[in-house]
Design an enzyme around this catalytic site. Structure first.
Site, PDB file in Angstrom:
ATOM      1  N   PHE A 232      29.017  19.994  23.881  1.00 44.58           N
ATOM      2  CA  PHE A 232      30.272  19.822  24.610  1.00 44.58           C
ATOM      3  C   PHE A 232      31.302  19.126  23.706  1.00 44.58           C
ATOM      4  O   PHE A 232      30.949  18.242  22.925  1.00 44.58           O
ATOM      5  CB  PHE A 232      30.038  19.004  25.882  1.00 44.58           C
ATOM      6  CG  PHE A 232      31.211  19.023  26.816  1.00 44.58           C
ATOM      7  CD1 PHE A 232      31.481  20.145  27.579  1.00 44.58           C
ATOM      8  CD2 PHE A 232      32.051  17.935  26.904  1.00 44.58           C
ATOM      9  CE1 PHE A 232      32.574  20.180  28.430  1.00 44.58           C
ATOM     10  CE2 PHE A 232      33.155  17.955  27.755  1.00 44.58           C
ATOM     11  CZ  PHE A 232      33.418  19.081  28.522  1.00 44.58           C
TER      12      PHE A 232
ATOM     13  N   ASP B 126      22.714  14.080  26.541  1.00 39.33           N
ATOM     14  CA  ASP B 126      23.778  14.312  27.508  1.00 39.33           C
ATOM     15  C   ASP B 126      23.173  15.107  28.660  1.00 39.33           C
ATOM     16  O   ASP B 126      22.714  16.242  28.465  1.00 39.33           O
ATOM     17  CB  ASP B 126      24.918  15.087  26.844  1.00 39.33           C
ATOM     18  CG  ASP B 126      26.099  15.337  27.772  1.00 39.33           C
ATOM     19  OD1 ASP B 126      25.912  15.384  29.001  1.00 39.33           O
ATOM     20  OD2 ASP B 126      27.222  15.517  27.253  1.00 39.33           O
TER      21      ASP B 126
ATOM     22  N   LYS C  95      29.316  16.608  39.229  1.00 39.92           N
ATOM     23  CA  LYS C  95      28.838  17.987  39.291  1.00 39.92           C
ATOM     24  C   LYS C  95      27.779  18.090  40.395  1.00 39.92           C
ATOM     25  O   LYS C  95      28.098  18.154  41.565  1.00 39.92           O
ATOM     26  CB  LYS C  95      28.304  18.419  37.924  1.00 39.92           C
ATOM     27  CG  LYS C  95      29.327  18.331  36.797  1.00 39.92           C
ATOM     28  CD  LYS C  95      28.724  18.761  35.477  1.00 39.92           C
ATOM     29  CE  LYS C  95      29.642  18.462  34.300  1.00 39.92           C
ATOM     30  NZ  LYS C  95      30.914  19.185  34.343  1.00 39.92           N
TER      31      LYS C  95
END
Length: 424
Positions: free
Chosen positions: A146, A223, A249
């Protein structure tokens, strides 16, 4: 549209799958947009969400969330005012951290804390890990991780005079054992990796990759943003060093809800995070002249905890704990397999390719589909109440939040994708 008989077949399949889904009743616990018709003749039809396929970017709120936040404002904050800090607010970062760890991280208490954004906590974790491996000169990260992770690694390398060793990974796959073994060595201080790749949905083997890093004498920062709350995680069992994840999320904490950081208990005496603030002090209210870090995970806190921001996730964490992460994972696999089956039948003939692993054991809870027109198609879909997301250069991500997404939504969403691509 697909051929009528083929379309009807999948509609019927979706109805059956929703009927036999053991978690189907949980969907009623989530808030859904009001039907456009409820607004009367002047209502905008585009306001009605027909298919929400972006739960891997922002989860739907639970119906209880409004009451939770309203009650806090009127009672805890409104009535208790500043006394609230002494009556429980101070403990929330570690209390909710332990709740989250038990339900979703496979971690014992005392190793997880809520607070700050994902970016800030990743910075703290990576810097702490780098400084715990003095004399080593490299940070390893994959090229398709990311953006925040990659930018932070570059910035920290510049700060500390280190070198970034890039592992070239495809945007249709992710980091694996062969790639990592070839990258780590005696100069590796830290490996930074994602359990689920944000583009492809590739599910990394955390245990195996952590072992490879440890064999090289390095630490690993994982992560968990695209995995926590949707796939099983066993941080203690896997020997993970540090991990960071967001909560908006699959944990449904709301836009910008604070992230969490996990640090293995055995490393607490070695790790010193770099943002020294008064809430991470051993005695915050002494307000003395020097900084003495609090013991354990408490030292990863810097400033005043975001109390309101962490409340919304608490009910979702409890819900995941109630149904069990293995049941959540089973629903996730069923949804992603159904999505790929629909894509093969309806979209591949129109030039779409599946850019996620086809093996469910190597896939998280989203499926990425590639097509050169998807940037414009996603914009049109949003206007019609079908909400996936777009990731450059040509990916449409179908984000499937297991506790709130139905199989019927998947059919409606991919049928709409077909219609847009099939327009003359």
């Amino acid at each position: 549209m697909p051929a009528p008989d083929r379309f009807d077949h999948f509609v019927e399949r979706a109805e059956h799958l929703d009927h036999v889904d053991p978690l189907a009743g949980r969907r009623d616990l989530f808030a859904a947009p009001a039907e456009a018709a409820a607004g009367g003749a002047d209502a905008d039809p585009a306001a009605a969400v027909v298919s929400y396929l972006d739960g891997n970017s922002l989860g739907r709120p639970l119906l209880t969330t409004a009451a939770t936040l309203s009650s806090f404002v009127s009672d805890s904050w409104g009535e208790r005012l500043i006394r609230g800090w002494d009556e429980g607010w101070m403990l929330l970062p570690t209390q909710i951290g332990d709740e989250l760890a038990q339900a979703t991280l496979g971690a014992a208490p005392g190793q997880t804390v809520i607070g700050d954004s994902t970016t800030v906590l990743l910075y703290k974790a990576i810097r702490a890990a780098v400084d715990a491996r003095p004399g080593r000169s490299e940070i390893v990260v994959d090229s398709d991780n990311f953006p925040t992770d990659r930018y932070l690694v570059e910035g920290i390398a510049a700060e500390r005079g280190l070198t970034v060793r890039w592992v070239e990974t495809s945007r249709r796959s992710g980091l694996n054992a062969d790639l990592l073994e070839a990258a780590v060595g005696s100069q590796t201080a830290v490996v930074v990796a994602s359990q689920v790749a944000y583009r492809s949905g590739h599910l990394a083997d955390v245990e195996a990759l952590t072992r490879i890093a440890h064999d090289a004498g390095a630490l690993v920062v994982w992560d968990l943003c695209h995995s926590v709350g949707s796939v099983p995680i066993r941080l203690d069992e896997w020997g993970v060093d540090l991990a960071v994840g967001c909560t908006y999320k699959y944990l449904n904490g709301g836009p910008g809800s604070p992230a969490f950081v996990y640090a293995r208990a055995g490393l607490h005496d070695e790790l010193r995070q770099p943002i020294w603030g008064w809430f991470g002090h051993a005695d915050p209210f002494a307000m003395g002249p020097g900084y003495t870090p609090a013991p354990g995970i408490q030292s990863f806190i810097s400033g005043t905890p975001p109390v309101i921001g962490m409340l919304a996730m608490r009910d979702m964490v409890a819900l995941i704990g109630e149904v069990g992460i293995d049941a959540v994972r089973a629903k996730s696999v069923a949804l992603t397999e159904f999505t790929i089956e629909l894509a093969d039948a309806w979209l591949l003939p129109l030039g779409v390719t599946v850019a996620s692993p086809r093996d469910s054991a190597a896939r998280g809870s989203h499926v990425t589909l590639d097509h050169p027109r998807f940037r414009e198609v996603v914009a049109q879909l949003w206007q019609g109440g079908v909400i996936p997301d777009f990731r450059a250069p040509e990916g449409l991500r179908v984000g499937l939040s297991p506790l709130s997404t139905s199989f019927a939504e998947v059919v409606a969403g991919l049928a709409a994708v077909h219609r847009e691509l099939d327009r003359p």
